[in-house]
Design a protein around this motif. Structure first.
Motif, PDB file in Angstrom:
ATOM      1  N   GLY A 149      -7.398  -4.176   7.654  1.00  0.00           N
ATOM      2  CA  GLY A 149      -6.300  -4.196   6.691  1.00  0.00           C
ATOM      3  C   GLY A 149      -5.252  -5.171   7.171  1.00  0.00           C
ATOM      4  O   GLY A 149      -5.505  -6.008   8.039  1.00  0.00           O
ATOM      5  N   THR A 153      -1.990  -4.490   2.578  1.00  0.00           N
ATOM      6  CA  THR A 153      -2.988  -3.503   2.171  1.00  0.00           C
ATOM      7  C   THR A 153      -2.452  -2.534   1.127  1.00  0.00           C
ATOM      8  O   THR A 153      -3.176  -2.060   0.269  1.00  0.00           O
ATOM      9  CB  THR A 153      -3.426  -2.709   3.426  1.00  0.00           C
ATOM     10  N   THR A 158      -7.878  -2.740   1.451  1.00  0.00           N
ATOM     11  CA  THR A 158      -8.414  -3.258   2.708  1.00  0.00           C
ATOM     12  C   THR A 158      -9.641  -4.132   2.420  1.00  0.00           C
ATOM     13  O   THR A 158      -9.972  -4.387   1.259  1.00  0.00           O
ATOM     14  CB  THR A 158      -8.793  -2.107   3.646  1.00  0.00           C
ATOM     15  N   ASP A 374       1.480   2.581   4.121  1.00  0.00           N
ATOM     16  CA  ASP A 374       0.169   3.227   4.189  1.00  0.00           C
ATOM     17  C   ASP A 374       0.184   4.432   5.125  1.00  0.00           C
ATOM     18  O   ASP A 374      -0.851   5.047   5.352  1.00  0.00           O
ATOM     19  CB  ASP A 374      -0.884   2.239   4.718  1.00  0.00           C
ATOM     20  N   GLU A 415      -7.185   1.114  10.932  1.00  0.00           N
ATOM     21  CA  GLU A 415      -7.702  -0.250  10.761  1.00  0.00           C
ATOM     22  C   GLU A 415      -8.361  -0.836  12.002  1.00  0.00           C
ATOM     23  O   GLU A 415      -9.119  -1.783  11.886  1.00  0.00           O
ATOM     24  CB  GLU A 415      -6.597  -1.194  10.259  1.00  0.00           C
TER      25      GLU A 415
ATOM     26  N   LYS B 162      -5.420   5.183   4.074  1.00  0.00           N
ATOM     27  CA  LYS B 162      -6.041   4.117   4.863  1.00  0.00           C
ATOM     28  C   LYS B 162      -6.772   4.794   6.009  1.00  0.00           C
ATOM     29  O   LYS B 162      -6.175   5.636   6.698  1.00  0.00           O
ATOM     30  CB  LYS B 162      -4.933   3.219   5.395  1.00  0.00           C
TER      31      LYS B 162
END
Ligand SMILES: Cc1cc2nc3c(=O)[nH]c(=O)nc-3n(C[C@H](O)[C@H](O)[C@H](O)COP(=O)(O)OP(=O)(O)OC[C@H]3O[C@@H](n4cnc5c(N)ncnc54)[C@H](O)[C@@H]3O)c2cc1C
Ligand SMILES: Cc1cc2nc3c(=O)[nH]c(=O)nc-3n(C[C@H](O)[C@H](O)[C@H](O)COP(=O)(O)OP(=O)(O)OC[C@H]3O[C@@H](n4cnc5c(N)ncnc54)[C@H](O)[C@@H]3O)c2cc1C
Lengths: 479, 439
Positions: A149, A153, A158, A374, A415, B162
């Protein structure tokens, strides 16, 4: 036998494409995770898919494991070699094979450097959206393997949202294609499963990526807060406001100090306890309203000041504080442990307080710079590995940080991947049955574990494999 | 107290077979026990959600019963401050959309059908007309809970936006049509509801130049759905009810129908709206037109109906459109996403398998046999795949179902597909035979 495989590899890639001397191998002992380095038997530098397939077959015949590698910027040890393995470095497979501007996609080899792809298509009004902070060096192949990412993002997603199709050399040396230019697969979504698989399902030799139109207008805001918790609360308000910024990044006081003392100095006031960088993009006509919403959210959390970049130079200056952070932190101590974990965004203030408490308790220097929008934390711990006691405290604090994030409903990496670094923390998030499902996926592609052994999935006492011999490659201890 | 599994006698017919009993577990443990038992006896089950799309499958192997997720429904967690929601598999998508909308959020899933469930949508990766902004189903899925073929309760992903903690298993399960595990719950990512929303409609000339202009217009920033519908004769194909002020006769002949939904900030929407009205003479339409169109085009009008869905890169859309029309099918195209849905054969329901017909073009002349039809449809798939796309059939009459694989197959992946199924469901008890490559 080892001599045999190296002779065979030389036949495939030529002498210049096969590194075996200790001096040459030194740089390949680790990636961005510099703890527990391991020297590979050799490093091969293929230029074509056929060469990669031939290398894999040669490794199989010799019974040696192989590990794909891009630029080696990974932070979880995914590209670490194991004892007696061959590193297959894809950096020479660095051609952009096709740009299809009308359909907004490009076909590239895995060694293409992330930033170079965006630069190559900029004149067409397009860019490649995933933008890891390492984008000047890291490769598309590495990005695909890590599902990388970046600051943008939040709005753009991503890597997985930008990969349409792949070519993969399977661990048995066969070559297959997955997905289609339309972005969908017939049958199972193998593309989705391969992205983020950290090089354990095969070696990616070609990637079809989505290209995104460059937004018509961009506004970048720099907002100063008394402390990082206030900045996090403002992030919560922005999320609730209905505005989706392209980026929402937080840099804390210690990072600001490091940046200001370094070549990346961005002129940030040292009176701020935290800086929130907000980037908005889209249609010019929409941005004024969005700026007003951001202003309201930040003022409600009593920010010190809001600056809006007046031109491109100022925009770059704002971003320097963010993008130069890792480099600047090199000034704080000889070593930097870059952590990576995610929590629900509304839990950021509470978790950050916990993270600070943990590091204080262990007497460690902590700096935070992270993808706040995020919920993706990067607690960076500055230390000196030559001090074994400090190193032990760094590791213990790291584990507690991950536990705190999981307890808040989060996960142990957002990530940087699991690699070897977090393999043995997978149990914090997943149970045996969950990991068994992951093993089934791996075994479908990589049944004996010869491709990038020992990564991602912990080996457990409890797990009885159907064929115990089959996991031979994983038996090699990692650390 | 209600029993953990409600069972009833009910007949469900699907391609290649039927079941006559339906079990409805009311909690995850009950489902787990039920599957463990079926697994021990190697008895196969049909997994069902809202049952809107059970026909979209290859011919099933022998089945003992159906397991329905409808009693495993409800929203467990909705966090308006976070923009995520957790729903159980049997929750109807429409109910979920309404619940989150009340707090200013939008569920980025708009599959057709009032009964369509969260689990069925994930299992079939079903997208609706707003795919150009909503993306794929997998993009909305943050985490899943499932029960495996042997009854093991598992999860993947998480609740955060994420996450790269291990393999992205949710991608593998999404669109796997219940062949690797039964979805029991999902964490879904929401997006902010647009501040302004406008729906427009109208009819336009059905020539290549207009089509190309529409395709480009569909790229405007605030476009959420841009649907071009057209029949082989130019008569109204799907009747989205765009509320066009023109007379019916005016609208009926030789034109294509456009339905467009815009959404975003007031000013941006107004800007795009003005441009579209100018370019295509669009007028305001029913606010629900897009969803109604989605529903309408997904209904099989008769047992002889043929339905398909293809996705190609934008520049190949016109060629695919023309080939599909030439094959006698009506098309409805989501221009921004490059998704073409097509259907035909409605009028031939009463006739036997030997006299299947599609489209009006053939209705006067001799009907082609099933073999010839199958060849035509497979040629369409070949063309689609060759131009970088995919094509699957939504429904096929029995005579064609024997000759055509509903999903098609990525060349070279069969061994992986077989191996994957073998590892996840070695006794073949989950929807056996129904998905790709015999899984
Ligand atoms: C200063 C700095 C900043 C960073 N910022 C970010 C950030 O903002 N966001 C982020 O997500 N990451 C970030 N990273 C981490 C790292 O840059 C990414 O993970 C990147 O994608 C790794 O790419 P690479 O080419 O260096 O891969 P490598 O490190 O060489 O390899 C990474 C993994 O990919 C596998 N791999 C490599 N090539 C292939 C291939 N062709 N086929 C199959 N597997 C392959 C390897 O086996 C390994 O498991 C940062 C790192 C640094 C040092
Ligand atoms: C009017 C209409 C229009 C449609 N248009 C489109 C379209 O344009 N594009 C598109 O992609 N789709 C379309 N579909 C397909 C449909 O939207 C999806 O297939 C739907 O989401 C299925 O939901 P369901 O709950 O009815 O599932 P069902 O029909 O009950 O099941 C569908 C499949 O999923 C499996 N399944 C169901 N629940 C689960 C579960 N919990 N776990 C594992 N497997 C499960 C079943 O075994 C079956 O194979 C349309 C359907 C209708 C009714």
């Amino acid at each position: 036998m080892r001599g045999g495989v190296i002779a065979r590899l030389r036949e495939i890639v030529g002498d210049a494409g096969c590194l075996v001397r200790p001096g040459e191998l030194f740089a390949y002992e680790c990636d961005g995770l510099t703890l527990s380095p391991k020297r590979p038997l050799a490093v091969v530098l293929p230029t074509t898919t056929e060469q990669v397939a031939a290398i894999v077959r040669a490794c199989r015949e010799a019974g040696v494991a192989f590990v794909p590698r891009g630029a080696g910027t990974g932070l979880s040890g995914g590209a670490h070699a194991t004892e007696n393995s061959i590193l297959i470095e894809c950096s020479r497979m660095n051609r952009i094979l096709e740009v299809d501007a009308e359909n907004r996609c490009a076909v590239v080899q895995p060694g293409v450097v992330n930033a170079e792809l965006s630069a190559a298509v900029a004149s067409l009004g397009l860019f490649y959206a995933p933008d890891p902070s390492s984008q000047q060096a890291c490769t598309i192949g590495g990005n695909v393997a890590e599902n990388s990412g970046g600051p943008h993002t939040l709005k753009y997603g991503t890597t997985t949202n930008h990969v349409l199709a792949l070519e993969l050399v399977l661990p048995d040396g066969s070559v297959e294609r997955f997905g289609s230019r339309s972005g969908e697969s017939q049958g199972f979504d193998f593309v989705g499963a391969i992205v983020g698989s950290e090089g354990t399902l095969g070696i990616v030799t070609e990637v079809t990526v989505r290209l995104t139109p460059i937004p018509k207008a961009v506004e970048t805001l720099l907002v100063l807060f008394d402390d990082v918790v206030g900045a996090c609360r403002a992030v919560g308000r922005v999320i609730r406001s209905g505005v989706v910024p392209a980026a929402l990044e937080i840099v804390d006081r210690r990072t600001i100090e490091a940046v200001e003392a370094s070549v990346y100095a961005a002129g940030l006031p040292l009176t701020a306890g935290a800086v929130l960088i907000v980037e908005l993009d889209g249609l010019p006509v929409s941005l004024a309203g969005e700026i007003a919403a951001i202003r309201a959210a930040c003022e409600a959390e009593r920010c010190q000041a809001i600056e809006i970049a007046r031109d491109e130079a100022e925009r770059k200056r704002f971003w320097r504080a963010r993008k130069g952070a890792f480099g600047a932190m090199g000034r704080l101590a000889p070593d930097l442990y870059v952590h990576d974990a995610v929590v629900p965004r509304m839990r950021l203030p509470a978790v950050l307080e916990q993270v600070c408490e943990i590091c204080d308790r262990y007497g460690l220097k902590l700096a935070n710079v992270f993808h706040a929008g995020d919920g993706n934390l990067h607690p960076n711990i500055c230390f000196d590995r030559r001090d074994p006691d400090e190193l032990a405290r760094v590791m213990a604090a790291g584990k507690e940080i991950l536990e705190a994030c999981v307890a808040a409903g989060g996960v142990i990496t957002g990530e940087h991947g699991v690699g070897v670094e977090k393999r043995d923390y997978m149990h914090l998030v997943f149970g045996e049955a969950d990991l068994a499902a992951m093993r089934r996926l791996r075994d479908t592609f990589n049944p004996d574990g010869a491709c990038n052994p020992g990564k991602i999935i912990p080996t457990t006492r409890f797990c009885v494999e159907s064929d115990p011999k089959a996991r031979g490659y994983d038996a090699v201890p990692i650390a | 107290m209600s029993p953990p599994v409600e069972s009833s006698r009910e007949r469900i017919e699907i391609p290649g077979g039927f079941v006559e009993a339906v079990d409805r577990p009311t909690d995850v443990e009950a489902l787990s026990a039920l599957l463990a038992e079926r697994h021990a006896r190697s008895e196969a089950v049909l997994v069902v959600g809202g049952r809107t799309r059970l026909a979209q499958a290859n011919r099933a192997e022998k089945l003992a019963a159906a397991i329905s997720l409808e009693a495993l429904a409800g929203i467990d967690v909705f966090e308006p401050d976070e923009g995520v929601v957790h729903a159980r598999a049997g929750t109807p998508i429409r109910a979920l959309r309404e619940a989150v909308a009340a707090e200013g959020w939008e569920l980025p899933l708009d599959p057709p059908g009032a009964a369509t469930t969260v689990g069925g949508t994930i299992a079939s990766a079903a997208v609706g007309p707003r795919a150009q902004v909503f993306g794929r189903v997998a993009d909305a899925v943050l985490g899943l809970e499932l029960v495996g073929a042997d009854g093991a309760v598992t999860k993947c992903g998480g609740r955060v936006v994420k996450n790269v903690t291990g393999y992205d298993m949710a991608k593998l399960y999404t669109g796997s049509f219940g062949t690797l595990g039964v979805v029991t719950g999902a964490w879904l990512r929401l997006r902010p509801k647009p501040a302004a929303r406008v729906v427009l409609g109208g009819r336009v000339a059905r020539d290549a130049a207009t089509f190309e202009a529409a395709r480009i217009a569909a790229r405007a920033t605030t476009v959420r759905a841009f649907v071009w519908s057209e029949s082989p004769t130019g008569s109204a194909a799907y009747g989205a009810g765009t509320g066009s002020g023109r007379s019916a006769s005016d609208a009926a002949e030789d034109s294509a129908e456009l339905v467009v939904e815009l959404g975003g900030g007031e000013a941006a929407v107004a800007q795009d709206r003005e441009a579209l009205v100018r370019a295509f003479s669009l007028i305001p339409a029913d606010p629900l037109a897009v969803d109604r169109l989605g529903d309408g085009r997904a209904q099989a009008a008769s047992a002889a109906a043929i339905g398909l869905r293809a996705r190609v890169v934008p520049t190949q859309l016109d060629a695919l459109r023309q080939a599909t029309l030439a094959a006698g099918l009506s098309v409805s195209i989501d221009l921004g996403a490059g998704v073409l849905t097509a259907r035909g054969g409605e009028s031939s329901g009463a006739e036997g398998a030997g006299s299947l017909r599609i489209g009006a073009r053939e209705s006067g002349g001799a009907s082609p046999g099933a073999g010839e039809l199958a060849r035509k449809l497979l040629a369409l798939r070949e063309q689609t795949v060759a131009s970088g796309g995919v094509l699957r059939f939504d429904w096929l009459p029995a005579a064609l179902a024997e000759r055509i694989d509903v999903f098609g197959e990525e060349p070279g992946t069969r061994a992986l597909v077989v191996s994957l199924k073998q590892r996840f469901d070695p006794r073949r008890i989950l929807n056996p035979g129904r998905f790709v490559a015999g899984t």
